[in-house]
Scaffold this motif. Structure first.
Motif, PDB file in Angstrom:
ATOM      1  N   GLY A  10      33.019  46.686  26.832  1.00 29.08           N
ATOM      2  CA  GLY A  10      33.597  46.509  28.347  1.00 29.08           C
ATOM      3  C   GLY A  10      34.415  45.260  28.477  1.00 29.08           C
ATOM      4  O   GLY A  10      35.357  45.299  29.207  1.00 29.08           O
ATOM      5  N   LEU A  11      34.104  44.298  27.624  1.00 24.35           N
ATOM      6  CA  LEU A  11      34.778  42.852  27.788  1.00 24.35           C
ATOM      7  C   LEU A  11      36.141  43.306  27.234  1.00 24.35           C
ATOM      8  O   LEU A  11      37.255  42.751  27.678  1.00 24.35           O
ATOM      9  N   ALA A  12      36.167  44.093  25.867  1.00 21.27           N
ATOM     10  CA  ALA A  12      37.536  44.144  25.367  1.00 21.27           C
ATOM     11  C   ALA A  12      38.329  45.008  26.286  1.00 21.27           C
ATOM     12  O   ALA A  12      39.817  44.791  26.482  1.00 21.27           O
ATOM     13  N   LEU A  13      37.835  46.204  27.011  1.00 24.39           N
ATOM     14  CA  LEU A  13      38.752  47.045  28.044  1.00 24.39           C
ATOM     15  C   LEU A  13      39.152  46.003  29.094  1.00 24.39           C
ATOM     16  O   LEU A  13      40.231  46.176  29.664  1.00 24.39           O
ATOM     17  N   TRP A  14      38.421  45.243  29.612  1.00 23.86           N
ATOM     18  CA  TRP A  14      38.512  44.222  30.663  1.00 23.86           C
ATOM     19  C   TRP A  14      39.984  43.389  30.455  1.00 23.86           C
ATOM     20  O   TRP A  14      40.526  43.125  31.558  1.00 23.86           O
ATOM     21  N   HIS A  15      40.092  43.081  29.233  1.00 24.53           N
ATOM     22  CA  HIS A  15      41.413  42.349  28.786  1.00 24.53           C
ATOM     23  C   HIS A  15      42.564  42.951  29.394  1.00 24.53           C
ATOM     24  O   HIS A  15      43.614  42.352  29.459  1.00 24.53           O
ATOM     25  N   PHE A  16      42.727  44.423  29.409  1.00 25.66           N
ATOM     26  CA  PHE A  16      43.769  45.088  29.618  1.00 25.66           C
ATOM     27  C   PHE A  16      44.037  45.185  30.947  1.00 25.66           C
ATOM     28  O   PHE A  16      45.260  45.448  31.466  1.00 25.66           O
ATOM     29  N   THR A  17      43.087  44.410  31.945  1.00 31.86           N
ATOM     30  CA  THR A  17      43.315  44.680  33.411  1.00 31.86           C
ATOM     31  C   THR A  17      44.613  43.501  33.779  1.00 31.86           C
ATOM     32  O   THR A  17      45.288  43.509  34.761  1.00 31.86           O
ATOM     33  N   VAL A  18      45.089  42.711  32.754  1.00 24.24           N
ATOM     34  CA  VAL A  18      46.307  41.747  33.032  1.00 24.24           C
ATOM     35  C   VAL A  18      47.495  42.581  33.015  1.00 24.24           C
ATOM     36  O   VAL A  18      48.396  41.916  33.546  1.00 24.24           O
ATOM     37  N   GLY A  27      39.122  40.026  42.547  1.00 25.43           N
ATOM     38  CA  GLY A  27      39.859  39.399  41.758  1.00 25.43           C
ATOM     39  C   GLY A  27      39.489  39.717  40.187  1.00 25.43           C
ATOM     40  O   GLY A  27      39.081  40.698  39.984  1.00 25.43           O
ATOM     41  N   ILE A  28      40.130  38.768  39.253  1.00 24.45           N
ATOM     42  CA  ILE A  28      39.717  39.255  37.820  1.00 24.45           C
ATOM     43  C   ILE A  28      38.385  38.956  37.712  1.00 24.45           C
ATOM     44  O   ILE A  28      37.744  39.499  36.720  1.00 24.45           O
ATOM     45  N   VAL A  29      37.510  38.031  38.379  1.00 26.69           N
ATOM     46  CA  VAL A  29      35.946  38.109  38.180  1.00 26.69           C
ATOM     47  C   VAL A  29      35.440  39.353  38.435  1.00 26.69           C
ATOM     48  O   VAL A  29      34.301  39.758  37.825  1.00 26.69           O
ATOM     49  N   GLY A  30      35.845  39.912  39.720  1.00 26.60           N
ATOM     50  CA  GLY A  30      35.257  41.225  40.136  1.00 26.60           C
ATOM     51  C   GLY A  30      35.431  42.419  39.110  1.00 26.60           C
ATOM     52  O   GLY A  30      34.660  43.142  38.828  1.00 26.60           O
ATOM     53  N   ALA A  31      36.676  42.261  38.294  1.00 28.87           N
ATOM     54  CA  ALA A  31      37.120  43.291  37.522  1.00 28.87           C
ATOM     55  C   ALA A  31      36.105  43.000  36.282  1.00 28.87           C
ATOM     56  O   ALA A  31      35.615  43.851  35.692  1.00 28.87           O
ATOM     57  N   ALA A  65      30.422  53.419  26.102  1.00 31.01           N
ATOM     58  CA  ALA A  65      30.804  52.612  27.183  1.00 31.01           C
ATOM     59  C   ALA A  65      32.175  52.775  27.779  1.00 31.01           C
ATOM     60  O   ALA A  65      32.439  52.372  28.967  1.00 31.01           O
ATOM     61  N   VAL A  66      33.078  53.334  27.242  1.00 28.68           N
ATOM     62  CA  VAL A  66      34.172  53.550  27.645  1.00 28.68           C
ATOM     63  C   VAL A  66      34.506  54.271  29.004  1.00 28.68           C
ATOM     64  O   VAL A  66      35.104  53.642  29.872  1.00 28.68           O
ATOM     65  N   PRO A  67      33.772  55.425  29.398  1.00 27.06           N
ATOM     66  CA  PRO A  67      33.872  56.179  30.616  1.00 27.06           C
ATOM     67  C   PRO A  67      33.525  55.293  31.813  1.00 27.06           C
ATOM     68  O   PRO A  67      33.943  55.418  32.783  1.00 27.06           O
ATOM     69  N   GLY A  68      32.304  54.714  31.679  1.00 26.76           N
ATOM     70  CA  GLY A  68      31.722  53.780  32.546  1.00 26.76           C
ATOM     71  C   GLY A  68      32.674  52.598  32.958  1.00 26.76           C
ATOM     72  O   GLY A  68      32.864  52.202  34.220  1.00 26.76           O
ATOM     73  N   THR A  69      33.278  51.967  31.879  1.00 30.50           N
ATOM     74  CA  THR A  69      34.025  50.845  32.194  1.00 30.50           C
ATOM     75  C   THR A  69      35.285  51.306  32.953  1.00 30.50           C
ATOM     76  O   THR A  69      35.540  50.567  33.924  1.00 30.50           O
ATOM     77  N   LEU A  70      35.863  52.369  32.677  1.00 29.18           N
ATOM     78  CA  LEU A  70      37.159  52.812  33.090  1.00 29.18           C
ATOM     79  C   LEU A  70      36.731  53.224  34.688  1.00 29.18           C
ATOM     80  O   LEU A  70      37.465  52.935  35.466  1.00 29.18           O
ATOM     81  N   VAL A  71      35.693  54.017  34.843  1.00 30.72           N
ATOM     82  CA  VAL A  71      35.549  54.516  36.099  1.00 30.72           C
ATOM     83  C   VAL A  71      35.099  53.205  37.022  1.00 30.72           C
ATOM     84  O   VAL A  71      35.520  52.925  38.225  1.00 30.72           O
ATOM     85  N   ALA A  72      34.242  52.000  36.705  1.00 29.49           N
ATOM     86  CA  ALA A  72      33.928  51.035  37.485  1.00 29.49           C
ATOM     87  C   ALA A  72      35.133  50.232  37.609  1.00 29.49           C
ATOM     88  O   ALA A  72      35.448  49.844  38.864  1.00 29.49           O
ATOM     89  N   GLY A  74      38.406  51.294  37.824  1.00 30.73           N
ATOM     90  CA  GLY A  74      39.084  52.032  38.914  1.00 30.73           C
ATOM     91  C   GLY A  74      38.647  51.870  40.084  1.00 30.73           C
ATOM     92  O   GLY A  74      39.256  52.005  41.372  1.00 30.73           O
ATOM     93  N   LEU A  75      37.084  52.130  40.162  1.00 35.88           N
ATOM     94  CA  LEU A  75      36.518  51.899  41.754  1.00 35.88           C
ATOM     95  C   LEU A  75      36.832  50.720  42.114  1.00 35.88           C
ATOM     96  O   LEU A  75      37.220  50.433  43.420  1.00 35.88           O
ATOM     97  N   VAL A  76      36.663  49.730  41.616  1.00 36.11           N
ATOM     98  CA  VAL A  76      36.725  48.266  42.109  1.00 36.11           C
ATOM     99  C   VAL A  76      38.131  47.874  42.501  1.00 36.11           C
ATOM    100  O   VAL A  76      38.594  47.257  43.339  1.00 36.11           O
ATOM    101  N   TYR A  77      39.391  48.638  41.582  1.00 35.12           N
ATOM    102  CA  TYR A  77      40.525  48.556  41.899  1.00 35.12           C
ATOM    103  C   TYR A  77      41.076  49.235  43.252  1.00 35.12           C
ATOM    104  O   TYR A  77      41.899  48.900  43.871  1.00 35.12           O
TER     105      TYR A  77
END
Length: 94
Positions: A10-18, A27-31, A65-72, A74-77
């Motif tokens: 989840g942390l690794a995928l979060w890095h791509f939000t930049v 913001g980035i903390v919410g993501a 963990a990939v589907p949940g990370t991407l869905v979460a 996407g929802l927050v975005y």
């Protein structure tokens, strides 16, 4: 061990939000929080609502963990983007 792997993915995928505009709710903390929570929920649900032992943890366990990370994310975005469109000044107001 599986919980650690889910959180790290989840942390690794979060890095791509930049690479996307910052419209995340919180913001980035919410993501960051959405990515971690989504990863854990998805991994836990896809593993049958149990934590695999260290010997049962493999690459497929980590990828749960990939589907949940991407869905979460996407929802927050989507929620943050809808708030930006309703009130464009809410993100800059102090």
């Amino acid at each position: 061990m599986a919980l650690f792997a889910w959180v790290m993915l989840g942390l690794a995928l979060w890095h791509f939000t930049v690479f996307v505009p910052d419209h995340f709710w919180g913001g980035i903390v919410g993501a960051f929080l959405a990515a971690l929570i989504g990863a854990v929920i998805s991994g836990y649900a896809l593993s049958g609502f149990g934590l695999p032992s260290q010997d049962d943890t493999n690459v497929l366990t980590v990828l749960q963990a990939v589907p949940g990370t991407l869905v979460a994310l996407g929802l927050v975005y989507a929620y943050g983007l809808s708030r930006d469109r309703k009130d464009p000044g809410y993100a800059t107001a102090s």
